[in-house]
Design a protein around this motif. Sequence first.
Motif, PDB file in Angstrom:
ATOM      1  N   ARG A  12     -36.340  -4.993 -42.214  1.00 40.14           N
ATOM      2  CA  ARG A  12     -37.088  -6.098 -41.615  1.00 40.14           C
ATOM      3  C   ARG A  12     -37.645  -5.662 -40.258  1.00 40.14           C
ATOM      4  O   ARG A  12     -36.930  -5.101 -39.437  1.00 40.14           O
ATOM      5  CB  ARG A  12     -36.201  -7.328 -41.447  1.00 40.14           C
ATOM      6  N   TRP A  13     -38.947  -5.957 -40.046  1.00 45.88           N
ATOM      7  CA  TRP A  13     -39.592  -5.497 -38.819  1.00 45.88           C
ATOM      8  C   TRP A  13     -38.985  -6.115 -37.559  1.00 45.88           C
ATOM      9  O   TRP A  13     -38.790  -5.403 -36.572  1.00 45.88           O
ATOM     10  CB  TRP A  13     -41.092  -5.784 -38.865  1.00 45.88           C
ATOM     11  N   ARG A  65     -43.389   4.822 -48.736  1.00 45.43           N
ATOM     12  CA  ARG A  65     -42.706   4.741 -50.027  1.00 45.43           C
ATOM     13  C   ARG A  65     -43.579   5.326 -51.131  1.00 45.43           C
ATOM     14  O   ARG A  65     -43.085   6.054 -52.001  1.00 45.43           O
ATOM     15  CB  ARG A  65     -42.338   3.297 -50.329  1.00 45.43           C
ATOM     16  N   PHE A 121     -43.248   3.025 -38.081  1.00 46.03           N
ATOM     17  CA  PHE A 121     -42.656   2.039 -38.989  1.00 46.03           C
ATOM     18  C   PHE A 121     -43.721   1.442 -39.905  1.00 46.03           C
ATOM     19  O   PHE A 121     -43.507   1.306 -41.114  1.00 46.03           O
ATOM     20  CB  PHE A 121     -41.982   0.942 -38.176  1.00 46.03           C
ATOM     21  N   VAL A 122     -44.867   1.097 -39.339  1.00 42.99           N
ATOM     22  CA  VAL A 122     -45.956   0.517 -40.136  1.00 42.99           C
ATOM     23  C   VAL A 122     -46.466   1.523 -41.160  1.00 42.99           C
ATOM     24  O   VAL A 122     -46.718   1.182 -42.326  1.00 42.99           O
ATOM     25  CB  VAL A 122     -47.102   0.045 -39.218  1.00 42.99           C
ATOM     26  N   ARG A 172     -43.938   1.752 -43.880  1.00 43.80           N
ATOM     27  CA  ARG A 172     -43.929   0.541 -44.703  1.00 43.80           C
ATOM     28  C   ARG A 172     -45.125   0.517 -45.660  1.00 43.80           C
ATOM     29  O   ARG A 172     -44.994   0.164 -46.834  1.00 43.80           O
ATOM     30  CB  ARG A 172     -43.960  -0.688 -43.787  1.00 43.80           C
ATOM     31  N   ARG A 173     -46.300   0.908 -45.160  1.00 43.49           N
ATOM     32  CA  ARG A 173     -47.511   0.782 -45.974  1.00 43.49           C
ATOM     33  C   ARG A 173     -47.747   1.968 -46.902  1.00 43.49           C
ATOM     34  O   ARG A 173     -48.309   1.801 -47.980  1.00 43.49           O
ATOM     35  CB  ARG A 173     -48.721   0.604 -45.054  1.00 43.49           C
ATOM     36  N   GLY A 207     -39.238   2.009 -42.242  1.00 47.40           N
ATOM     37  CA  GLY A 207     -40.353   1.315 -42.871  1.00 47.40           C
ATOM     38  C   GLY A 207     -40.380   1.494 -44.365  1.00 47.40           C
ATOM     39  O   GLY A 207     -40.574   0.532 -45.126  1.00 47.40           O
ATOM     40  N   ALA A 208     -40.160   2.718 -44.835  1.00 46.39           N
ATOM     41  CA  ALA A 208     -40.171   3.001 -46.272  1.00 46.39           C
ATOM     42  C   ALA A 208     -39.011   2.328 -46.983  1.00 46.39           C
ATOM     43  O   ALA A 208     -39.100   2.025 -48.184  1.00 46.39           O
ATOM     44  CB  ALA A 208     -40.128   4.506 -46.507  1.00 46.39           C
ATOM     45  N   ASP A 216     -32.478   3.889 -48.630  1.00 48.75           N
ATOM     46  CA  ASP A 216     -32.441   2.448 -48.889  1.00 48.75           C
ATOM     47  C   ASP A 216     -31.066   1.842 -48.606  1.00 48.75           C
ATOM     48  O   ASP A 216     -30.956   0.917 -47.789  1.00 48.75           O
ATOM     49  CB  ASP A 216     -32.862   2.166 -50.330  1.00 48.75           C
ATOM     50  N   ASP A 271     -37.940  -0.617 -46.350  1.00 51.69           N
ATOM     51  CA  ASP A 271     -38.144  -2.073 -46.297  1.00 51.69           C
ATOM     52  C   ASP A 271     -37.203  -2.773 -45.335  1.00 51.69           C
ATOM     53  O   ASP A 271     -36.763  -3.906 -45.575  1.00 51.69           O
ATOM     54  CB  ASP A 271     -38.017  -2.703 -47.690  1.00 51.69           C
TER      55      ASP A 271
END
Length: 205
Positions: free
Chosen positions: A132-133, A77, A69-70, A73-74, A127-128, A98, A130
Amino acid sequence: MLASFLSVTQNLGLPVLGLLVGIEALGVPLPGETAVIFAGLAANQGRLSIVAVIVVAAGGAIIGDNIGFVIGRRGGRALLERPGRFAEERRRVLEIGDPFFERHGPKAVFLGRWITGLRVWTSWLAGASDMRWPTFMLWNALGGTAWAASVALAAYYGGTGVEQVFSKIGLYGGITAGVLVVLAVVYVRRRLKQRRAVAPDRDGA
């Protein structure tokens, strides 16, 4: 062949089980679920503790998914949006991912654990997209724990029955069955999307 897998499971032990499940959850297509099945069979034969198998498999799944997931997210994308080969296909993943995770994120995270293919990429896509964690962490923990328990206990209580299935269809048969499930899910989703696209046209007419 099955006896050799059980022997490897017993000799390598729980750390390798957690490693295989965790790396698969991170996004690398390794046989994590197969490892849980054989660990459950080994527990059925008294070679491992079934409680330990469930705890280690669930822990590996949850940790691996959160790392994935991290990463998604980072950098996920940016990787999907970068120009180059398959740029259109990669952008299409986000166009679908999305809104899908916005509407069905918790269900996708929870149920994705049982679907070959989706199990590997759910954390990246979440993660990509967005998501919510805290939401991801909650449903991922529930899904990872339920998945580990259901797969390990099915092998543990199935015992000889599970062994006979694997001896008949083999490992590749199991992989094929998983692929067919994924294709069926994709087909159903496309049909639903087509129906939703047709419905407004009818209303307008």
